[in-house]
Design a protein around this motif. Structure first.
Motif, PDB file in Angstrom:
ATOM      1  N   GLU A  51       0.849  -1.180   0.000  1.00  0.00           N
ATOM      2  CA  GLU A  51       0.000   0.000   0.000  1.00  0.00           C
ATOM      3  C   GLU A  51       0.887   1.233   0.000  1.00  0.00           C
ATOM      4  O   GLU A  51       1.965   1.236   0.591  1.00  0.00           O
ATOM      5  CB  GLU A  51      -0.921  -0.002   1.218  1.00  0.00           C
ATOM      6  CG  GLU A  51      -1.938  -1.113   1.143  1.00  0.00           C
ATOM      7  CD  GLU A  51      -2.840  -1.180   2.366  1.00  0.00           C
ATOM      8  OE1 GLU A  51      -2.558  -0.512   3.382  1.00  0.00           O
ATOM      9  OE2 GLU A  51      -3.837  -1.923   2.301  1.00  0.00           O
ATOM     10  N   TRP A  90       0.728   5.702   0.048  1.00  0.00           N
ATOM     11  CA  TRP A  90      -0.015   6.945   0.239  1.00  0.00           C
ATOM     12  C   TRP A  90       0.379   7.942  -0.844  1.00  0.00           C
ATOM     13  O   TRP A  90       1.563   8.202  -1.063  1.00  0.00           O
ATOM     14  CB  TRP A  90       0.281   7.522   1.611  1.00  0.00           C
ATOM     15  CG  TRP A  90      -0.233   8.911   1.822  1.00  0.00           C
ATOM     16  CD1 TRP A  90       0.516  10.041   1.954  1.00  0.00           C
ATOM     17  CD2 TRP A  90      -1.592   9.327   1.949  1.00  0.00           C
ATOM     18  NE1 TRP A  90      -0.294  11.135   2.142  1.00  0.00           N
ATOM     19  CE2 TRP A  90      -1.608  10.731   2.140  1.00  0.00           C
ATOM     20  CE3 TRP A  90      -2.815   8.660   1.897  1.00  0.00           C
ATOM     21  CZ2 TRP A  90      -2.768  11.463   2.291  1.00  0.00           C
ATOM     22  CZ3 TRP A  90      -3.981   9.387   2.049  1.00  0.00           C
ATOM     23  CH2 TRP A  90      -3.942  10.775   2.242  1.00  0.00           C
ATOM     24  N   TRP A  94      -4.991   6.530  -0.792  1.00  0.00           N
ATOM     25  CA  TRP A  94      -4.211   5.318  -0.565  1.00  0.00           C
ATOM     26  C   TRP A  94      -4.386   4.389  -1.753  1.00  0.00           C
ATOM     27  O   TRP A  94      -5.509   4.169  -2.218  1.00  0.00           O
ATOM     28  CB  TRP A  94      -4.696   4.580   0.683  1.00  0.00           C
ATOM     29  CG  TRP A  94      -4.170   5.128   1.952  1.00  0.00           C
ATOM     30  CD1 TRP A  94      -4.802   6.002   2.791  1.00  0.00           C
ATOM     31  CD2 TRP A  94      -2.915   4.828   2.559  1.00  0.00           C
ATOM     32  NE1 TRP A  94      -3.998   6.269   3.870  1.00  0.00           N
ATOM     33  CE2 TRP A  94      -2.837   5.566   3.757  1.00  0.00           C
ATOM     34  CE3 TRP A  94      -1.846   4.025   2.195  1.00  0.00           C
ATOM     35  CZ2 TRP A  94      -1.734   5.507   4.592  1.00  0.00           C
ATOM     36  CZ3 TRP A  94      -0.739   3.962   3.035  1.00  0.00           C
ATOM     37  CH2 TRP A  94      -0.691   4.696   4.217  1.00  0.00           C
ATOM     38  N   GLU A 102      -3.517   0.470  -3.200  1.00  0.00           N
ATOM     39  CA  GLU A 102      -2.989  -0.871  -3.050  1.00  0.00           C
ATOM     40  C   GLU A 102      -2.351  -1.176  -4.398  1.00  0.00           C
ATOM     41  O   GLU A 102      -2.973  -0.969  -5.442  1.00  0.00           O
ATOM     42  CB  GLU A 102      -4.098  -1.864  -2.747  1.00  0.00           C
ATOM     43  CG  GLU A 102      -3.594  -3.292  -2.643  1.00  0.00           C
ATOM     44  CD  GLU A 102      -4.739  -4.262  -2.411  1.00  0.00           C
ATOM     45  OE1 GLU A 102      -4.648  -5.028  -1.456  1.00  0.00           O
ATOM     46  OE2 GLU A 102      -5.711  -4.246  -3.196  1.00  0.00           O
ATOM     47  N   THR A 161      -8.629   4.015  -0.279  1.00  0.00           N
ATOM     48  CA  THR A 161      -8.724   5.165   0.621  1.00  0.00           C
ATOM     49  C   THR A 161      -9.873   5.007   1.617  1.00  0.00           C
ATOM     50  O   THR A 161      -9.701   5.245   2.818  1.00  0.00           O
ATOM     51  CB  THR A 161      -8.892   6.471  -0.193  1.00  0.00           C
ATOM     52  OG1 THR A 161      -7.810   6.563  -1.112  1.00  0.00           O
ATOM     53  CG2 THR A 161      -8.907   7.679   0.719  1.00  0.00           C
ATOM     54  N   ARG A 206     -11.317   2.311   2.755  1.00  0.00           N
ATOM     55  CA  ARG A 206     -10.994   1.259   3.737  1.00  0.00           C
ATOM     56  C   ARG A 206      -9.982   1.769   4.752  1.00  0.00           C
ATOM     57  O   ARG A 206     -10.131   1.554   5.951  1.00  0.00           O
ATOM     58  CB  ARG A 206     -10.434   0.024   3.045  1.00  0.00           C
ATOM     59  CG  ARG A 206     -10.038  -1.069   4.040  1.00  0.00           C
ATOM     60  CD  ARG A 206      -9.441  -2.280   3.343  1.00  0.00           C
ATOM     61  NE  ARG A 206      -8.293  -1.956   2.534  1.00  0.00           N
ATOM     62  CZ  ARG A 206      -7.017  -2.033   2.956  1.00  0.00           C
ATOM     63  NH1 ARG A 206      -6.730  -2.421   4.168  1.00  0.00           N
ATOM     64  NH2 ARG A 206      -6.040  -1.735   2.142  1.00  0.00           N
ATOM     65  N   LYS A 207      -8.949   2.482   4.283  1.00  0.00           N
ATOM     66  CA  LYS A 207      -7.917   2.992   5.189  1.00  0.00           C
ATOM     67  C   LYS A 207      -8.507   4.019   6.156  1.00  0.00           C
ATOM     68  O   LYS A 207      -8.134   4.035   7.336  1.00  0.00           O
ATOM     69  CB  LYS A 207      -6.764   3.615   4.398  1.00  0.00           C
ATOM     70  CG  LYS A 207      -5.983   2.615   3.557  1.00  0.00           C
ATOM     71  CD  LYS A 207      -5.230   1.624   4.403  1.00  0.00           C
ATOM     72  CE  LYS A 207      -3.934   2.198   4.902  1.00  0.00           C
ATOM     73  NZ  LYS A 207      -3.101   1.233   5.583  1.00  0.00           N
ATOM     74  N   ARG A 208      -9.408   4.852   5.693  1.00  0.00           N
ATOM     75  CA  ARG A 208     -10.043   5.833   6.586  1.00  0.00           C
ATOM     76  C   ARG A 208     -10.881   5.134   7.638  1.00  0.00           C
ATOM     77  O   ARG A 208     -10.930   5.556   8.780  1.00  0.00           O
ATOM     78  CB  ARG A 208     -10.891   6.806   5.771  1.00  0.00           C
ATOM     79  CG  ARG A 208     -10.054   7.773   4.986  1.00  0.00           C
ATOM     80  CD  ARG A 208     -10.908   8.779   4.246  1.00  0.00           C
ATOM     81  NE  ARG A 208     -10.047   9.695   3.503  1.00  0.00           N
ATOM     82  CZ  ARG A 208     -10.393  10.259   2.375  1.00  0.00           C
ATOM     83  NH1 ARG A 208     -11.596  10.059   1.858  1.00  0.00           N
ATOM     84  NH2 ARG A 208      -9.544  11.069   1.756  1.00  0.00           N
ATOM     85  N   GLU A 247     -10.355   2.140   8.840  1.00  0.00           N
ATOM     86  CA  GLU A 247      -9.437   1.499   9.780  1.00  0.00           C
ATOM     87  C   GLU A 247      -8.929   2.492  10.800  1.00  0.00           C
ATOM     88  O   GLU A 247      -8.669   2.243  11.907  1.00  0.00           O
ATOM     89  CB  GLU A 247      -8.251   0.875   9.035  1.00  0.00           C
ATOM     90  CG  GLU A 247      -8.624  -0.330   8.220  1.00  0.00           C
ATOM     91  CD  GLU A 247      -7.454  -0.849   7.382  1.00  0.00           C
ATOM     92  OE1 GLU A 247      -6.382  -0.203   7.324  1.00  0.00           O
ATOM     93  OE2 GLU A 247      -7.614  -1.916   6.772  1.00  0.00           O
TER      94      GLU A 247
END
Length: 79
Positions: free
Chosen positions: A40, A42, A49, A51, A73, A75-77, A79
């Motif tokens: 991943e 940034w 983000w 992958e 993005t 999913r990362k937010r 998390e």
């Protein structure tokens, strides 16, 4: 996904100046014959983000690299 236009004849570093050296180093390892790689990354410019999945394709003498990007993005937010 990356907002690239008029990419023909331009290098990766020209197209994506916001990418860190570690991104290019990872792709270079795969291109040189290393195993396929998933990571991943940034992107500060668009605030996203990615992958990234990179793998060599075809015969080694053709020096081809397939790179698949997925915007993670949301999913990362979460998390």
């Amino acid at each position: 996904l990356l907002g690239v236009t008029e990419a023909v004849g331009r290098s990766w570093r020209e197209l994506f100046p916001q990418l860190r050296k570690s991104f290019f180093d990872a792709l270079a390892r795969v291109w040189r014959g290393g195993p396929a790689l998933r990571f991943e990354h940034w992107l500060a410019g668009p605030g996203a983000w990615l992958e990234v999945y990179a793998s060599r394709v075809g015969p080694k003498h053709l020096n081809r690299l397939a790179i698949v990007f997925n915007d993670v993005t949301k999913r990362k937010r979460f998390e």
